[in-house]
Scaffold this motif. Sequence first.
Motif, short mmCIF file in Angstrom:
data_model
loop_
_atom_site.label_atom_id
_atom_site.label_comp_id
_atom_site.label_asym_id
_atom_site.label_seq_id
_atom_site.Cartn_x
_atom_site.Cartn_y
_atom_site.Cartn_z
N ARG A 202 0.84 -1.20 0.00
CA ARG A 202 0.00 0.00 0.00
C ARG A 202 0.87 1.25 0.00
NH1 ARG A 202 -5.32 -1.12 1.10
NH2 ARG A 202 -5.80 -3.15 2.03
N ASP A 203 0.44 2.25 -0.74
CA ASP A 203 1.16 3.51 -0.81
C ASP A 203 1.03 4.26 0.50
OD1 ASP A 203 2.28 5.96 -1.50
OD2 ASP A 203 0.47 6.65 -2.53
N GLY A 204 2.15 4.80 0.99
CA GLY A 204 2.07 5.62 2.19
C GLY A 204 3.39 5.71 2.93
N MET A 205 3.64 6.87 3.54
CA MET A 205 4.87 7.07 4.30
C MET A 205 4.94 6.16 5.52
SD MET A 205 6.94 9.25 2.92
CE MET A 205 7.99 9.68 4.31
N ASP A 206 3.79 5.70 5.99
CA ASP A 206 3.75 4.83 7.17
C ASP A 206 3.64 3.35 6.80
OD1 ASP A 206 3.81 7.07 8.87
OD2 ASP A 206 1.64 7.32 8.71
N GLU A 207 3.69 3.06 5.51
CA GLU A 207 3.55 1.68 5.05
C GLU A 207 4.93 1.04 4.86
OE1 GLU A 207 0.80 0.03 4.80
OE2 GLU A 207 -0.61 1.68 5.13
N GLU A 208 5.20 -0.02 5.59
CA GLU A 208 6.46 -0.74 5.47
C GLU A 208 6.27 -1.95 4.56
OE1 GLU A 208 9.34 0.19 6.65
OE2 GLU A 208 8.62 1.92 7.80
N TRP A 209 6.98 -1.97 3.45
CA TRP A 209 6.87 -3.08 2.50
C TRP A 209 7.92 -4.14 2.79
CZ3 TRP A 209 6.45 -0.34 -2.96
CH2 TRP A 209 5.26 0.40 -3.01
N ASP A 210 7.53 -5.39 2.63
CA ASP A 210 8.47 -6.50 2.74
C ASP A 210 9.22 -6.61 1.41
OD1 ASP A 210 9.83 -8.88 2.94
OD2 ASP A 210 8.11 -10.06 3.60
N PRO A 211 10.54 -6.42 1.40
CA PRO A 211 11.30 -6.51 0.15
C PRO A 211 11.11 -7.84 -0.57
CG PRO A 211 12.65 -5.53 1.87
CD PRO A 211 11.40 -6.03 2.53
N ALA A 212 10.86 -8.92 0.18
CA ALA A 212 10.65 -10.23 -0.44
C ALA A 212 9.41 -10.23 -1.32
CB ALA A 212 10.54 -11.31 0.63
N VAL A 213 8.38 -9.50 -0.91
CA VAL A 213 7.17 -9.40 -1.72
C VAL A 213 7.47 -8.62 -3.00
CG1 VAL A 213 4.81 -8.49 -1.81
CG2 VAL A 213 5.67 -9.54 0.30
N VAL A 214 8.24 -7.55 -2.87
CA VAL A 214 8.64 -6.76 -4.04
C VAL A 214 9.44 -7.63 -5.01
CG1 VAL A 214 9.94 -4.76 -4.84
CG2 VAL A 214 8.64 -4.62 -2.71
N VAL A 215 10.37 -8.42 -4.48
CA VAL A 215 11.19 -9.30 -5.32
C VAL A 215 10.32 -10.24 -6.14
CG1 VAL A 215 12.78 -11.27 -5.25
CG2 VAL A 215 13.28 -9.22 -3.91
N THR A 216 9.31 -10.82 -5.52
CA THR A 216 8.43 -11.76 -6.22
C THR A 216 7.76 -11.10 -7.42
OG1 THR A 216 7.97 -13.00 -4.19
CG2 THR A 216 6.39 -13.22 -5.99
#
Length: 236
Positions: free
Chosen positions: A102-116
């Motif tokens: 989710r877009d947002g300054m308070d949203e922490e993304w899991d890099p593993a999900v991005v990699v997939t």
Amino acid sequence: MSQHDSRRAGESSSCSCSVFDGGESGAAVVTLVIAHPDDECMFFSPALEALRRSGVRTTVCCLSNGDAYGLGRVREKELQRSCETYGMARADVEVVEDKRLRDGMDEEWDPAVVVTHVERHCASVGTTHLLGFDEGGISGHPNHVACAQALVRLRSSSRPVWVQRTFGGPSQYLGALQLLLWHAFGRRKNGVVACTLATLVPALRAMRRHGSQLVWYRYLHLLLSRYVYINLLKKL
């Protein structure tokens, strides 16, 4: 040499993207990994314009539709139109739909999900090179940083990763002055993609496609930001 050929030669010398070599196949496919619609023209316009002029196929993997304020569907269409400015086909521009991103300054993304998601995109288009944010994320946005962390995991000898260096403080707002300094002193540095002041034109044209984001400080960014005039890339 004809006037047309002379103009083309001038374009090539002023806007070069030689760091992307297609290797043995000779056909490079560069995938830009971004977090939100408008990242492409705010931070990577020199590289995208150089790739367009060089005839290199370029694709975009955008990890969210920028729906922080409920404009996600609008921004998806704006991204498509912006990328057309850089010669990209609509089929080569992907906007990922994943509730974990989710877009947002308070949203922490899991890099593993991005990699997939990036790996799947690369497999579908035949990516030979990746391009994106470095560990600073240019603006420090946590979504940008997660994309950078994913690129570190994705680097390999067969698929090089190039990232835009983050500059803090006043140097990031030197704009056209930074370009002039590069032309005077920095031409021999590897990984630099710089254009003439005419680079501002495609950046402005692309940004205008993002109508939902056009507030006064966006124009100020385009006029002053070094990233509109010059991309200093480093290989991971």
